[in-house]
Each structure stands twice: as structure tokens, then as C-alpha cells.
Design a protein around this motif. Sequence first.
Motif, PDB file in Angstrom:
ATOM      1  N   ASP A  49       0.799  -1.315   0.055  1.00  0.00           N
ATOM      2  CA  ASP A  49       0.000   0.049   0.162  1.00  0.00           C
ATOM      3  C   ASP A  49       0.944   1.010  -0.090  1.00  0.00           C
ATOM      4  O   ASP A  49       0.120   2.279  -0.279  1.00  0.00           O
ATOM      5  N   ASP A  80      -5.170   4.796  -1.591  1.00  0.00           N
ATOM      6  CA  ASP A  80      -4.758   4.030  -0.399  1.00  0.00           C
ATOM      7  C   ASP A  80      -4.656   5.148   0.489  1.00  0.00           C
ATOM      8  O   ASP A  80      -5.219   4.975   1.660  1.00  0.00           O
ATOM      9  N   ASN A  83      -8.426   5.976   1.833  1.00  0.00           N
ATOM     10  CA  ASN A  83      -8.765   4.986   2.528  1.00  0.00           C
ATOM     11  C   ASN A  83      -8.406   5.004   3.990  1.00  0.00           C
ATOM     12  O   ASN A  83      -8.891   4.765   5.220  1.00  0.00           O
ATOM     13  N   LYS A  84      -6.845   5.387   3.945  1.00  0.00           N
ATOM     14  CA  LYS A  84      -6.570   5.511   5.408  1.00  0.00           C
ATOM     15  C   LYS A  84      -7.064   6.866   6.076  1.00  0.00           C
ATOM     16  O   LYS A  84      -7.113   6.911   7.407  1.00  0.00           O
ATOM     17  N   MET A  87      -9.961   5.671   7.739  1.00  0.00           N
ATOM     18  CA  MET A  87      -9.683   4.900   8.955  1.00  0.00           C
ATOM     19  C   MET A  87      -9.394   5.978  10.120  1.00  0.00           C
ATOM     20  O   MET A  87     -10.028   5.604  11.199  1.00  0.00           O
ATOM     21  N   PHE A 225       0.659   4.877  10.206  1.00  0.00           N
ATOM     22  CA  PHE A 225      -0.180   5.019   8.992  1.00  0.00           C
ATOM     23  C   PHE A 225       0.055   6.355   8.313  1.00  0.00           C
ATOM     24  O   PHE A 225      -0.547   6.693   7.285  1.00  0.00           O
ATOM     25  N   TYR A 289      -5.344  -1.880   6.827  1.00  0.00           N
ATOM     26  CA  TYR A 289      -5.492  -0.330   7.177  1.00  0.00           C
ATOM     27  C   TYR A 289      -5.412  -0.448   8.723  1.00  0.00           C
ATOM     28  O   TYR A 289      -5.792   0.895   9.247  1.00  0.00           O
TER      29      TYR A 289
END
Length: 529
Positions: A49, A80, A83-84, A87, A225, A289
Amino acid sequence: FFFGGSLLPEAMSDGGGSPGPQELPLPVQVDPRPEGGPTHARIPSTNGDNHLAVTSPGRARENSPYSPGRKSHYYQEAPDLKNKKWMFCMLILVNVLLNYDSGAIPPSLVGRRCKGSGACSMADSDGDDPLGAGIKTEFGLSLFQEGLLGSLVYLGLTSSCMVSGFVLTNYSPKKVLGIAILTNAMWCLLFAASTALDYLLISRFMVGVSQAFIVIFSPVWVDEFAPRTHCTMWMSLIQAGVPLGIMFGYAVAGFTAANFDVSWRVSFYAQTIALFMLGAAWWFIPKKYIDPENSAAHIAQMPTVAALHTISESNMCPDSPMSPSGLSRSLGDVGRHSRRALRHIVALGKQIGKLFRCKVWLYTCLGLCALYFVVTGIQLWITAYMRAPPISADMNAIVLGFTATSATAPIMGVIFGGHVVDRCGGYQGNTHKAAQCAASFGAVAVVCSWGALMTYNFFIILALCWFLLFFGAGVVPAATGILLASVDREDRAVASAVSMLLYNMLGYFAGPFISGLVASLAGDLKWSF
């Protein structure tokens, strides 16, 4: 926290030229150079990722994302990173909802029917039980029991921290946190449905136990992350979820108690439903994730309990740890590990003793404990104190005023305190000046606290509480810097852990507990405030 090493290979960590192919531990894909742009190599990471970008020397433009002059030498693909971000928002929402109940407790203790002397009638004139009665009236709580109800969550949080780090390290964080969220929702449901005081107290303690896993993991997830260029901002936002949740809970429960004839349980049922929904949604988040790389890879290699039971003495080889000869060697290993653990415990004890002999560190830490003691006590008791005579303030005014105070004063105080300390030379190499600034802020906060006890005017008390929280928060930047500067670098990890333990036990837990005990012995609500 979960694994050592860096995402960036050592051959590239100096930010210099592009290493040769033999130095790259991962396969390289050389992308064609865009017109006017640099040639770069794209190295996929092991989890697929993130990517590392290696820029060809001398050809990068200043505004190129692959420029060696930029702070970050890797990029995340747009889908990517999106999406993080989702999250990250999920984690903030979880932190807000987990701390909702801590803010909802104070107005729920009072309820709508608590007027005048604060003695709430359990029945209206027609004999019907009023839905607006608070927890205090419904369960007949003493002031000490009210303080205990507000402090038990911090005791549970502290006790759970001893094992939550081990669990998160050895098992999949996605599974651990999913179970923790659902468990927290279950205990919140038990609290809302409680019909006896024992259930109230037990559920409050267990709510704190289940919160510890999220509290510990959230900053670890951000460090792992978050984009490198926004890591500090993400860390600040994730930490802001705790006070935001407390303020949100106070505002919702207070507004409900002030304007609707509904049970205090409604606010907690709403929290429970939201937590169950979040807990269910958590299991649909892709594991990549949530779990840092290889955090639980060894779990698949561990034998199950059923498999261990199928092992018999007849099919063991002589060198097996389960055989008699292997067992004796295993016992010897246990003895050696025990002695090693004992040496670590003795070394830890010496480090802690060294901390307590450092008077600057000790007094500063105790000063912050006193600050958190006062803040937590004000949060719990201010609603009941202002509702009781001779103040007898309107519930809507209390909720609106204290929500605005707690939302603005601490944030502005921290910024102001940090600015003043920096203008005085900072805390590094200038500890004496930083301590003078912190002591000055603390003295003003003490004067404001005494002034709030000398008047019964609602607006004056609210203004003094604002300045108390403002100057109290101004102490935090200088005091935190002094704590770091007063100990040796190798002792800072232990100092941080010990200070957090003291904050929780002598500050957050002791504030409601001791103030409730004193008020109960004195027989007057004013002594709790």
C-alpha cells in the motif's frame, strides 16, 4: 511499538543519490520520466500500500513530489491515502463515543427534577414517577458514591493498561479492538439498564478497562499509517477526540435533562447503539489499514490447545520440550528466564527510585497531578454545585456556559503557555525560567479557584472557572518540558510511564473520589467543589 525497523531502506535513508540495483532489498520498477520531470524508481513495500520513490540525482525539479529536497521521500497512492483518511476519521469517532459517558455522567447525576436544595422528589404531585429524575435520586446516592461513580472509569483504565499493551503486541489489533469496542458497548448497555448500585459501579469500572485498548493503540496507528508530512497534525487530532467526546456527552445529556422529561438512561442508550454500530462496521475494514505489518504473523504458527492435547509421551522425540529430558531442560530455561526477569525488575526499581530522588521531576509531576485533580473534580461537580442554592442557576445556562468554557479555555491556555515559555527562552537549558512561568500560571489559577468559592454569582463563577482552566492549561507546556529535561535520556521512557500512572491515580481518579469523600464527611455539596 509493534515492530522494529523503518519503511525506508538503509541504503536510501541518507537522502543522497540513487543506490545501485544490488543495494535495493525490494524489486524496482523504473518509471519513464515525464516531460520535464525526473526519472525515478518505484519500490513497492511488502504490504503493497505504500511506495518508495527514488529520484535520479540532478534531474529533479523543486516542485516535483520526488524531489530529494522534500521532507518525505515516499508517496502514498491516492486511493490508498483516501482509505487511510477514512480509517483515521473512524478512530476519531471511536474515541469520541468511548469518552461520551464521562461527560454525560455529571448532568445525569443531577437530572431535571433536582432544584433548590438539590433534593429531588421521586414522584410528582400526582404520584407518578418523573422520568426526569437523575441517577442521584433514583439510586439514593451519597456524595461519596457520586464521586466514586465518576472516578472508577479511570481506575479501570489504569489497571487495564498493564495488559493491553501485551495483548495488542501479540494478537491482531483489528480483532482486539473490534472486541474491545463491542465489549465497551455491552458495559455501557449494562450501565444504562442497571437497577442496583452495584451494577452501576461494576459497569463503570469495566467501561474503563475496555477503553484502554483504543487509548493505547490510537497514537500507535497514527505513527504507523499517517503521512509523514501530516503526522503531527494527525496525532493532535486523535488526542483531541477524548476532550471532544467528554464535551459532546456533557452537552447532549445536559440539554436532554434540561428540556425533556425523559430518563437519564436515554443518553446512554444512544451511546450504546452508536458503539454497537461502530463495532459492527469495524469488522468490515480491511486488515491492512489497521494491523501494522507482521504484528500478528506469528499467531498462525502457534499450536492450538486441541493440538497440544493430542501430543502423547509415546510419539515424543527425546529432545522434545514435552519429553521428560526436554522438560528438565525447559525447567532450567524457566529458571534462567526468571532470574533475568528478576534482574530487569531490580533495574526498573532502581530507575524509579532515581526518579523519585530527582526533586524537580517529582514536584513537577505532583503539580500536574494536582492540576488534573482539580479539572476532573470541576467537571463532575460544577453542574450540581450551580444547580443547588444559593446559586440555583438554570440548567440550560449551566450546560451552555460550561460547554463553551471547557471547549475554549484549555486550548487557548496551552497555546498561550507554550508561546510565553518560548519567548522566555524555552525549557531546554533554561529550566529555571520555564519553572517560573509555570509557577506564575499556577498561582493565578489558584487565585481564580479561591475567588470562585467566595461568590455566588453564576456569571462570575463561570468567568473565574474559565480563567482557572486557561491558566491551568498554560502550566502544561512548561511542566511537560521540565519533566523531560530533568531526567537523563535513558530514563525518559520509564519517567513517561511512571508519570502517566501518577496522573491517572493521583489526578483523574483521586479528583472525584477524594472530593466526594470530603463532601460526604462534611455533609455539604460545596466542599466537593
